[in-house]
Design an enzyme around this catalytic site. Structure first.
Site, PDB file in Angstrom:
ATOM      1  N   ASN A 179      -2.587  10.239  17.055  1.00  0.00           N
ATOM      2  CA  ASN A 179      -3.632   9.783  16.135  1.00  0.00           C
ATOM      3  C   ASN A 179      -5.007   9.728  16.811  1.00  0.00           C
ATOM      4  O   ASN A 179      -6.029  10.029  16.187  1.00  0.00           O
ATOM      5  CB  ASN A 179      -3.280   8.410  15.548  1.00  0.00           C
ATOM      6  CG  ASN A 179      -2.133   8.473  14.556  1.00  0.00           C
ATOM      7  OD1 ASN A 179      -1.166   7.745  14.652  1.00  0.00           O
ATOM      8  ND2 ASN A 179      -2.222   9.378  13.600  1.00  0.00           N
TER       9      ASN A 179
ATOM     10  N   GLY B 155       4.075   0.859   2.573  1.00  0.00           N
ATOM     11  CA  GLY B 155       4.854  -0.309   2.131  1.00  0.00           C
ATOM     12  C   GLY B 155       5.526  -0.048   0.797  1.00  0.00           C
ATOM     13  O   GLY B 155       6.703  -0.371   0.605  1.00  0.00           O
TER      14      GLY B 155
ATOM     15  N   GLY C  75       0.846  -1.199   0.000  1.00  0.00           N
ATOM     16  CA  GLY C  75       0.000   0.000   0.000  1.00  0.00           C
ATOM     17  C   GLY C  75       0.875   1.240   0.000  1.00  0.00           C
ATOM     18  O   GLY C  75       1.976   1.245  -0.560  1.00  0.00           O
ATOM     19  N   SER C  76       0.407   2.295   0.674  1.00  0.00           N
ATOM     20  CA  SER C  76       1.115   3.574   0.620  1.00  0.00           C
ATOM     21  C   SER C  76       2.484   3.485   1.274  1.00  0.00           C
ATOM     22  O   SER C  76       3.521   3.714   0.630  1.00  0.00           O
ATOM     23  CB  SER C  76       0.271   4.656   1.311  1.00  0.00           C
ATOM     24  OG  SER C  76      -0.977   4.772   0.677  1.00  0.00           O
TER      25      SER C  76
ATOM     26  N   ALA D  93       3.020   8.896   3.129  1.00  0.00           N
ATOM     27  CA  ALA D  93       3.043   8.258   1.814  1.00  0.00           C
ATOM     28  C   ALA D  93       1.624   8.162   1.283  1.00  0.00           C
ATOM     29  O   ALA D  93       0.689   7.914   2.043  1.00  0.00           O
ATOM     30  CB  ALA D  93       3.650   6.864   1.919  1.00  0.00           C
TER      31      ALA D  93
ATOM     32  N   LYS E 258       2.674   8.193  19.442  1.00  0.00           N
ATOM     33  CA  LYS E 258       2.046   8.324  18.118  1.00  0.00           C
ATOM     34  C   LYS E 258       0.566   7.954  18.202  1.00  0.00           C
ATOM     35  O   LYS E 258      -0.285   8.577  17.554  1.00  0.00           O
ATOM     36  CB  LYS E 258       2.789   7.429  17.112  1.00  0.00           C
ATOM     37  CG  LYS E 258       2.279   7.490  15.679  1.00  0.00           C
ATOM     38  CD  LYS E 258       3.091   8.443  14.830  1.00  0.00           C
ATOM     39  CE  LYS E 258       2.396   8.862  13.535  1.00  0.00           C
ATOM     40  NZ  LYS E 258       2.355   7.829  12.517  1.00  0.00           N
TER      41      LYS E 258
ATOM     42  N   ASN F 232      -7.337  11.820  14.516  1.00  0.00           N
ATOM     43  CA  ASN F 232      -7.991  11.073  13.434  1.00  0.00           C
ATOM     44  C   ASN F 232      -9.503  10.962  13.582  1.00  0.00           C
ATOM     45  O   ASN F 232     -10.258  11.302  12.661  1.00  0.00           O
ATOM     46  CB  ASN F 232      -7.358   9.677  13.298  1.00  0.00           C
ATOM     47  CG  ASN F 232      -5.938   9.744  12.775  1.00  0.00           C
ATOM     48  OD1 ASN F 232      -5.289  10.789  12.837  1.00  0.00           O
ATOM     49  ND2 ASN F 232      -5.433   8.649  12.262  1.00  0.00           N
TER      50      ASN F 232
HETATM   51  P1  NAD Z   1      -2.747   0.974   2.765  1.00  0.00           P
HETATM   52  O1  NAD Z   1      -4.172   0.565   2.910  1.00  0.00           O
HETATM   53  O2  NAD Z   1      -2.375   1.964   1.725  1.00  0.00           O
HETATM   54  O3  NAD Z   1      -1.843  -0.317   2.526  1.00  0.00           O
HETATM   55  C1  NAD Z   1      -2.027  -1.546   3.148  1.00  0.00           C
HETATM   56  C2  NAD Z   1      -1.784  -2.611   2.085  1.00  0.00           C
HETATM   57  O4  NAD Z   1      -1.692  -3.878   2.708  1.00  0.00           O
HETATM   58  C3  NAD Z   1      -2.921  -2.707   1.065  1.00  0.00           C
HETATM   59  O5  NAD Z   1      -2.375  -2.599  -0.238  1.00  0.00           O
HETATM   60  C4  NAD Z   1      -3.479  -4.106   1.281  1.00  0.00           C
HETATM   61  O6  NAD Z   1      -3.959  -4.720   0.092  1.00  0.00           O
HETATM   62  C5  NAD Z   1      -2.264  -4.824   1.819  1.00  0.00           C
HETATM   63  N1  NAD Z   1      -2.545  -6.058   2.550  1.00  0.00           N
HETATM   64  C6  NAD Z   1      -3.438  -6.269   3.555  1.00  0.00           C
HETATM   65  N2  NAD Z   1      -3.395  -7.551   3.965  1.00  0.00           N
HETATM   66  C7  NAD Z   1      -2.451  -8.158   3.205  1.00  0.00           C
HETATM   67  C8  NAD Z   1      -1.958  -9.481   3.137  1.00  0.00           C
HETATM   68  N3  NAD Z   1      -2.428 -10.447   3.935  1.00  0.00           N
HETATM   69  N4  NAD Z   1      -0.989  -9.764   2.234  1.00  0.00           N
HETATM   70  C9  NAD Z   1      -0.512  -8.797   1.397  1.00  0.00           C
HETATM   71  N5  NAD Z   1      -0.944  -7.529   1.414  1.00  0.00           N
HETATM   72  C10 NAD Z   1      -1.906  -7.222   2.294  1.00  0.00           C
HETATM   73  O7  NAD Z   1      -2.293   1.489   4.196  1.00  0.00           O
HETATM   74  P2  NAD Z   1      -1.049   2.439   4.554  1.00  0.00           P
HETATM   75  O8  NAD Z   1      -1.457   3.857   4.480  1.00  0.00           O
HETATM   76  O9  NAD Z   1       0.144   2.001   3.785  1.00  0.00           O
HETATM   77  O10 NAD Z   1      -0.878   2.085   6.107  1.00  0.00           O
HETATM   78  C11 NAD Z   1      -0.310   0.873   6.565  1.00  0.00           C
HETATM   79  C12 NAD Z   1       0.028   1.036   8.038  1.00  0.00           C
HETATM   80  O11 NAD Z   1       1.040   2.039   8.173  1.00  0.00           O
HETATM   81  C13 NAD Z   1      -1.141   1.555   8.895  1.00  0.00           C
HETATM   82  O12 NAD Z   1      -1.052   1.032  10.189  1.00  0.00           O
HETATM   83  C14 NAD Z   1      -0.927   3.070   8.910  1.00  0.00           C
HETATM   84  O13 NAD Z   1      -1.552   3.696  10.020  1.00  0.00           O
HETATM   85  C15 NAD Z   1       0.590   3.109   8.998  1.00  0.00           C
HETATM   86  N6  NAD Z   1       1.218   4.331   8.515  1.00  0.00           N
HETATM   87  C16 NAD Z   1       0.860   4.877   7.307  1.00  0.00           C
HETATM   88  C17 NAD Z   1       1.489   6.064   6.875  1.00  0.00           C
HETATM   89  C18 NAD Z   1       1.158   6.690   5.544  1.00  0.00           C
HETATM   90  O14 NAD Z   1       1.637   7.806   5.290  1.00  0.00           O
HETATM   91  N7  NAD Z   1       0.395   6.055   4.667  1.00  0.00           N
HETATM   92  C19 NAD Z   1       2.469   6.653   7.689  1.00  0.00           C
HETATM   93  C20 NAD Z   1       2.825   6.060   8.897  1.00  0.00           C
HETATM   94  C21 NAD Z   1       2.197   4.888   9.297  1.00  0.00           C
HETATM   95  O1  KPL Z   2      -0.862  10.070  10.969  1.00  0.00           O
HETATM   96  C1  KPL Z   2      -1.741  10.832  10.629  1.00  0.00           C
HETATM   97  C2  KPL Z   2      -2.937  10.216   9.996  1.00  0.00           C
HETATM   98  O2  KPL Z   2      -3.696  10.896   9.310  1.00  0.00           O
HETATM   99  O3  KPL Z   2      -3.107   8.990  10.194  1.00  0.00           O
HETATM  100  C3  KPL Z   2      -1.646  12.312  10.912  1.00  0.00           C
HETATM  101  C4  KPL Z   2      -0.314  12.597  11.594  1.00  0.00           C
HETATM  102  C5  KPL Z   2      -2.781  12.746  11.790  1.00  0.00           C
HETATM  103  C6  KPL Z   2      -1.572  13.141   9.653  1.00  0.00           C
HETATM  104  O4  KPL Z   2      -2.776  13.239   8.955  1.00  0.00           O
END
Ligand code: NAD
Ligand code: KPL
Length: 313
Positions: free
Chosen positions: A200, A12, A9-10, A140, A196, A204
């Protein structure tokens, strides 16, 4: 180090893309061609596009890079990994780790997810001494199939969850840092994760329920009150759970709301798109931990209930 990133996802895709770009530069200079980074995702348009054309990474300065990244959709891809980086949403952690655990052969498993309970869930399937817990404030966004945008740089902190730090944690931090994800090792990762979580928890759910950008919580007295109450209550739950969070955690949360003023929080985006949210590992889990410790959590419980009602069919 052979790395598999679980969840394309984002975050990853960003972590996988940055690691693969660094690995490619090192491999080109050394003349070898082993792909040391694999993105383990679902068989969807995103993974198919990366396989076909590489991953497009847009860096914070707007520059685009096309990075060839090995992609796998079969859990057996983790068999020779030294490090598995878990990047699925909190509600998918159990299924994802249960799927790969039988094929893991001594790899360390790092979670970079938000929320409480991910490391414990991983440790149900992987020896506790292999679990590394981390938190990152990088932003991301998966813009389109095959394309991830690095929306903002942040800090990353990692540490062993169940035993003291050891050289492998430092090696993982070095690997991430060289890839541009500057990472600090801590001997108290719970503090980083809970801090963190409180940020959130304060931003959130309120922004998702009110349908406002993060900055509204800093500008509007009602938003400010909600943020403050959710975070202060969360800090009391942390204390009751034996976790030491910074005294200025409310001010830190406010600073994040101001710094990300125009952002739509991830939970707001999930609610608006009718997707599952991570409320159960944020406000919902805070309320459960409060109950386990005989502490009241009316604010976080109410926020969690409202999100549950909003997202139930
Ligand atoms: P996302 O939904 O974009 O990505 C998650 C991905 O995991 C999806 O593509 C989904 O299909 C995949 N997935 C789920 N189960 C699976 C499995 N069994 N096998 C393979 N793939 C599988 O979510 P995200 O935004 O990348 O967030 C992921 C985690 O990271 C969350 O806990 C989020 O809070 C945290 N996080 C995200 C950001 C960000 O900027 N996006 C920043 C910091 C932390
Ligand atoms: O981590 C965030 C989220 O949206 O999950 C913040 C830091 C609140 C930024 O939007």
């Amino acid at each position: 180090m052979r790395v598999v990133v679980l969840g394309a996802g984002s975050i990853g895709s960003l972590v996988g893309g940055l690691l693969a770009a660094t690995d490619r530069r090192a491999t080109e200079s050394q003349g070898a061609d082993d792909a040391a980074v694999t993105l383990l995702g679902r068989d969807d348009e995103h993974t198919r596009q990366i396989r076909r054309d590489g991953l497009r990474v847009t860096h914070p300065d707007g520059i685009d890079e096309c990075v060839p990244v090995a992609v796998a959709t079969d859990e057996s891809a983790v068999a020779d990994a030294d490090l598995l980086v878990v990047c699925v949403k909190g509600y998918d952690t159990e299924e994802a780790i249960a799927g790969v655990a039988p094929s893991l052969d001594g790899a360390d498993v790092l979670t970079l997810q938000n929320g409480l309970g991910n490391a414990e869930t991983i440790a149900d399937y992987v020896p506790g001494e292999r679990v590394v817990v981390g938190t990152t404030s990088h932003g991301a966004v998966r813009e389109a199939p095959g394309h991830v945008r690095h929306a903002g740089r942040g800090d990353t902190t990692i540490g062993r969850y169940f035993v003291d730090n050891d050289p492998r944690v430092h090696a993982i931090a070095d690997l991430l840092t060289v890839a541009g994800v500057e990472t600090t090792v801590t001997d108290d990762p719970q503090r980083a994760v809970w801090t963190k979580v409180l940020v959130n928890a304060g931003i959130n759910a309120p922004t998702a329920l009110a349908g406002v950008p993060n900055g509204a919580l800093a500008e509007d007295p009602a938003g400010l009150r909600l943020l403050r109450r959710a975070v202060e209550e969360g800090a009391e739950i942390a204390e009751a759970s034996g976790v030491d969070v910074p005294e200025d955690v409310v001010e830190r949360t406010l600073a994040v709301a101001e710094r990300t003023a125009t952002n739509r929080s991830s939970m707001r985006q999930d609610v608006e798109r009718g997707r599952s949210t991570e409320v159960e590992s944020l406000n919902g889990e805070l309320a459960r931990r409060a109950s386990d410790n005989g502490v009241d959590a009316p604010v976080n419980e109410t926020l969690a209930d409202l999100i549950r009602l909003t997202t139930s069919d």
